[in-house]
Motif scaffolding. Structure first.
Motif, PDB file in Angstrom:
ATOM      1  N   SER A 124       0.841  -1.207   0.000  1.00  0.00           N
ATOM      2  CA  SER A 124       0.000   0.000   0.000  1.00  0.00           C
ATOM      3  C   SER A 124       0.867   1.245   0.000  1.00  0.00           C
ATOM      4  CB  SER A 124      -0.854   0.074   1.270  1.00  0.00           C
ATOM      5  OG  SER A 124      -1.764  -0.950   1.342  1.00  0.00           O
ATOM      6  N   ASP A 125       0.318   2.305  -0.552  1.00  0.00           N
ATOM      7  CA  ASP A 125       0.928   3.622  -0.444  1.00  0.00           C
ATOM      8  C   ASP A 125       1.201   3.930   1.034  1.00  0.00           C
ATOM      9  OD1 ASP A 125       1.255   6.524  -1.389  1.00  0.00           O
ATOM     10  OD2 ASP A 125      -0.277   6.666   0.163  1.00  0.00           O
ATOM     11  N   GLU A 126       2.363   4.544   1.300  1.00  0.00           N
ATOM     12  CA  GLU A 126       2.791   4.746   2.691  1.00  0.00           C
ATOM     13  C   GLU A 126       1.816   5.632   3.487  1.00  0.00           C
ATOM     14  OE1 GLU A 126       6.409   6.963   4.999  1.00  0.00           O
ATOM     15  OE2 GLU A 126       6.741   6.406   2.912  1.00  0.00           O
ATOM     16  N   VAL A 127       1.320   6.675   2.827  1.00  0.00           N
ATOM     17  CA  VAL A 127       0.407   7.577   3.548  1.00  0.00           C
ATOM     18  C   VAL A 127      -0.926   6.878   3.801  1.00  0.00           C
ATOM     19  CG1 VAL A 127      -0.841   9.774   3.440  1.00  0.00           C
ATOM     20  CG2 VAL A 127       1.538   9.651   2.690  1.00  0.00           C
ATOM     21  N   TRP A 128      -1.422   6.131   2.811  1.00  0.00           N
ATOM     22  CA  TRP A 128      -2.652   5.366   3.014  1.00  0.00           C
ATOM     23  C   TRP A 128      -2.464   4.377   4.168  1.00  0.00           C
ATOM     24  CZ3 TRP A 128      -7.668   5.112   2.382  1.00  0.00           C
ATOM     25  CH2 TRP A 128      -8.335   3.895   2.543  1.00  0.00           C
ATOM     26  N   ALA A 129      -1.306   3.710   4.201  1.00  0.00           N
ATOM     27  CA  ALA A 129      -1.046   2.742   5.265  1.00  0.00           C
ATOM     28  C   ALA A 129      -1.049   3.436   6.631  1.00  0.00           C
ATOM     29  CB  ALA A 129       0.292   2.037   5.018  1.00  0.00           C
ATOM     30  N   SER A 130      -0.462   4.632   6.708  1.00  0.00           N
ATOM     31  CA  SER A 130      -0.432   5.325   8.005  1.00  0.00           C
ATOM     32  C   SER A 130      -1.837   5.800   8.392  1.00  0.00           C
ATOM     33  CB  SER A 130       0.557   6.487   7.986  1.00  0.00           C
ATOM     34  OG  SER A 130       0.193   7.422   7.010  1.00  0.00           O
ATOM     35  N   TYR A 131      -2.643   6.157   7.393  1.00  0.00           N
ATOM     36  CA  TYR A 131      -4.038   6.563   7.654  1.00  0.00           C
ATOM     37  C   TYR A 131      -4.828   5.385   8.228  1.00  0.00           C
ATOM     38  CZ  TYR A 131      -8.866   7.865   6.308  1.00  0.00           C
ATOM     39  OH  TYR A 131     -10.221   8.131   6.290  1.00  0.00           O
ATOM     40  N   ILE A 132      -4.725   4.241   7.572  1.00  0.00           N
ATOM     41  CA  ILE A 132      -5.478   3.061   8.028  1.00  0.00           C
ATOM     42  C   ILE A 132      -4.967   2.598   9.398  1.00  0.00           C
ATOM     43  CG2 ILE A 132      -5.782   0.585   7.505  1.00  0.00           C
ATOM     44  CD1 ILE A 132      -7.717   2.577   6.082  1.00  0.00           C
ATOM     45  N   THR A 133      -3.666   2.686   9.603  1.00  0.00           N
ATOM     46  CA  THR A 133      -3.103   2.322  10.909  1.00  0.00           C
ATOM     47  C   THR A 133      -3.629   3.254  11.995  1.00  0.00           C
ATOM     48  OG1 THR A 133      -1.126   1.465   9.836  1.00  0.00           O
ATOM     49  CG2 THR A 133      -0.918   2.034  12.166  1.00  0.00           C
ATOM     50  N   ALA A 134      -3.713   4.558  11.683  1.00  0.00           N
ATOM     51  CA  ALA A 134      -4.218   5.535  12.656  1.00  0.00           C
ATOM     52  C   ALA A 134      -5.698   5.293  12.953  1.00  0.00           C
ATOM     53  CB  ALA A 134      -4.018   6.951  12.117  1.00  0.00           C
ATOM     54  N   LYS A 135      -6.497   5.057  11.919  1.00  0.00           N
ATOM     55  CA  LYS A 135      -7.935   4.809  12.129  1.00  0.00           C
ATOM     56  C   LYS A 135      -8.141   3.527  12.938  1.00  0.00           C
ATOM     57  CE  LYS A 135     -10.178   8.146   9.851  1.00  0.00           C
ATOM     58  NZ  LYS A 135     -10.696   9.288  10.645  1.00  0.00           N
ATOM     59  N   THR A 136      -7.361   2.500  12.631  1.00  0.00           N
ATOM     60  CA  THR A 136      -7.486   1.225  13.354  1.00  0.00           C
ATOM     61  C   THR A 136      -7.150   1.428  14.833  1.00  0.00           C
ATOM     62  OG1 THR A 136      -6.979  -0.026  11.357  1.00  0.00           O
ATOM     63  CG2 THR A 136      -6.610  -1.149  13.463  1.00  0.00           C
ATOM     64  N   ALA A 137      -6.112   2.200  15.106  1.00  0.00           N
ATOM     65  CA  ALA A 137      -5.714   2.447  16.503  1.00  0.00           C
ATOM     66  C   ALA A 137      -6.766   3.284  17.226  1.00  0.00           C
ATOM     67  CB  ALA A 137      -4.356   3.141  16.536  1.00  0.00           C
ATOM     68  N   ALA A 138      -7.343   4.258  16.533  1.00  0.00           N
ATOM     69  CA  ALA A 138      -8.390   5.087  17.152  1.00  0.00           C
ATOM     70  C   ALA A 138      -9.609   4.226  17.488  1.00  0.00           C
ATOM     71  CB  ALA A 138      -8.779   6.224  16.205  1.00  0.00           C
ATOM     72  N   GLU A 139      -9.957   3.335  16.573  1.00  0.00           N
ATOM     73  CA  GLU A 139     -11.089   2.427  16.844  1.00  0.00           C
ATOM     74  C   GLU A 139     -10.794   1.565  18.073  1.00  0.00           C
ATOM     75  OE1 GLU A 139     -12.166  -0.076  13.629  1.00  0.00           O
ATOM     76  OE2 GLU A 139     -12.852   1.563  12.322  1.00  0.00           O
ATOM     77  N   ALA A 140      -9.600   0.984  18.119  1.00  0.00           N
ATOM     78  CA  ALA A 140      -9.261   0.074  19.227  1.00  0.00           C
ATOM     79  C   ALA A 140      -9.293   0.816  20.554  1.00  0.00           C
ATOM     80  CB  ALA A 140      -7.882  -0.540  18.981  1.00  0.00           C
ATOM     81  N   ASP A 141      -8.802   2.044  20.548  1.00  0.00           N
ATOM     82  CA  ASP A 141      -8.833   2.849  21.775  1.00  0.00           C
ATOM     83  C   ASP A 141     -10.274   3.052  22.241  1.00  0.00           C
ATOM     84  OD1 ASP A 141      -7.623   5.057  23.647  1.00  0.00           O
ATOM     85  OD2 ASP A 141      -9.326   5.989  22.604  1.00  0.00           O
ATOM     86  N   LEU A 142     -11.146   3.377  21.297  1.00  0.00           N
ATOM     87  CA  LEU A 142     -12.532   3.684  21.678  1.00  0.00           C
ATOM     88  C   LEU A 142     -13.252   2.433  22.179  1.00  0.00           C
ATOM     89  CD1 LEU A 142     -14.600   5.942  21.823  1.00  0.00           C
ATOM     90  CD2 LEU A 142     -15.182   5.500  19.430  1.00  0.00           C
ATOM     91  N   ARG A 143     -13.025   1.305  21.499  1.00  0.00           N
ATOM     92  CA  ARG A 143     -13.687   0.051  21.900  1.00  0.00           C
ATOM     93  C   ARG A 143     -13.336  -0.357  23.319  1.00  0.00           C
ATOM     94  NH1 ARG A 143     -11.879  -1.969  17.005  1.00  0.00           N
ATOM     95  NH2 ARG A 143     -13.532  -1.561  15.498  1.00  0.00           N
ATOM     96  N   ALA A 144     -12.135   0.006  23.758  1.00  0.00           N
ATOM     97  CA  ALA A 144     -11.667  -0.413  25.087  1.00  0.00           C
ATOM     98  C   ALA A 144     -12.239   0.458  26.204  1.00  0.00           C
ATOM     99  CB  ALA A 144     -10.141  -0.361  25.122  1.00  0.00           C
TER     100      ALA A 144
END
Ligand SMILES: NC(=O)c1ccc[n+]([C@@H]2O[C@H](COP(=O)([O-])OP(=O)(O)OC[C@H]3O[C@@H](n4cnc5c(N)ncnc54)[C@H](OP(=O)(O)O)[C@@H]3O)[C@@H](O)[C@H]2O)c1
Length: 218
Positions: A124-144
């Motif tokens: 994946s494009d590096e910026v897209w990968a960092s975007y998806i990584t950031a969104k995934t981490a934000a989701e995990a934080d909220l779920r907890a």
């Protein structure tokens, strides 16, 4: 209802503010640029200048006093690089959730993105990968957290007029475009349906009227 919107001058946020004002609800738009105050007020919201990459959780908690719900609709946006994907798409959501807990505001709707929840595709494009990584981490934080959260993952956003028709369900929903105006209507419907708490939902254009579609999953 009094809703505080992080990223209050964003395209979805401005549509949501108009919608809420039209039905007699009160929106408070957190914006970072004082030049955006007029736009937000014209959309029917109260403007509060607050840079979510500089504020503390206590600062934001004070702004949440008296709110019934929080919507996270901020994003670093196109043209930004990996550091701001982390400081906005992840860290500003974490900050809002910290502040919501401190202020005792339980309802929290987070705008995430289709593609979150799994590692970026290899190559994946590096910026897209960092975007998806950031969104995934934000989701995990909220779920907890002990909050009444709903995570909303739209597909590709467009500026087309609202259709009023969507497809919304727990993952996986086939990737598809969805007008920002329909995303705004879905956020309002999620707020009307607290039974959607603790759900991660994917959203694309579809055939089901917004209110009925959201009600059916609550
Ligand atoms: N584009 C897509 O196809 C797509 C698909 C799925 C999900 N999403 C997500 O949907 C969400 C909303 O989309 P949108 O098109 O409405 O976004 P948008 O128009 O880019 O709005 C994002 C807002 O966040 C604000 N923001 C950025 N940094 C900030 C900070 N430090 N403090 C306070 N506010 C800050 C921006 O303010 P400024 O105006 O000052 O920069 C902007 O108004 C985003 O999270 C995006 O990632 C996008």
């Amino acid at each position: 209802m009094r809703l505080v919107i992080a990223g209050g001058h964003g395209k979805i946020a401005l549509l949501l503010e108009r919608l809420l004002a039209g039905r007699g609800d009160q929106a408070v738009a957190l914006i970072r640029n004082p030049a955006h105050v007029t736009d937000v007020q014209e959309a029917g919201a109260e403007a509060v200048v607050c840079d979510l990459e500089a504020a503390s959780a206590d600062d934001v908690a004070a702004l949440l006093s008296g709110a019934d719900a929080v919507a996270f609709a901020a994003g670093a946006g196109p043209g930004s690089g990996a550091p701001r994907k982390d400081s906005v798409d992840r860290a500003a959501s974490v900050l809002m959730a910290d502040a919501a807990e401190r202020a005792g505001v339980r309802r929290f709707v987070q705008v995430s993105s289709m593609g979150a929840g799994q590692p970026p595709q290899p190559g994946s494009d590096e910026v897209w990968a960092s975007y998806i990584t950031a969104k995934t981490a934000a989701e995990a934080d909220l779920r907890a957290r002990d909050l009444d959260w709903t995570i909303l993952r739209p597909g590709g956003l467009t500026d087309a007029p609202a259709t009023g028709k969507i497809r919304i369900a727990p993952p996986p929903v086939p990737r598809g475009a969805v007008p920002r105006a329909d995303v705004a209507a879905v956020i309002a419907a999620l707020l009307d349906n607290p039974g959607t708490r603790h759900q991660t939902l994917e959203l694309a254009g579809g055939d089901s009227p917004v209110a009925a579609a959201v009600h059916s999953i609550s």
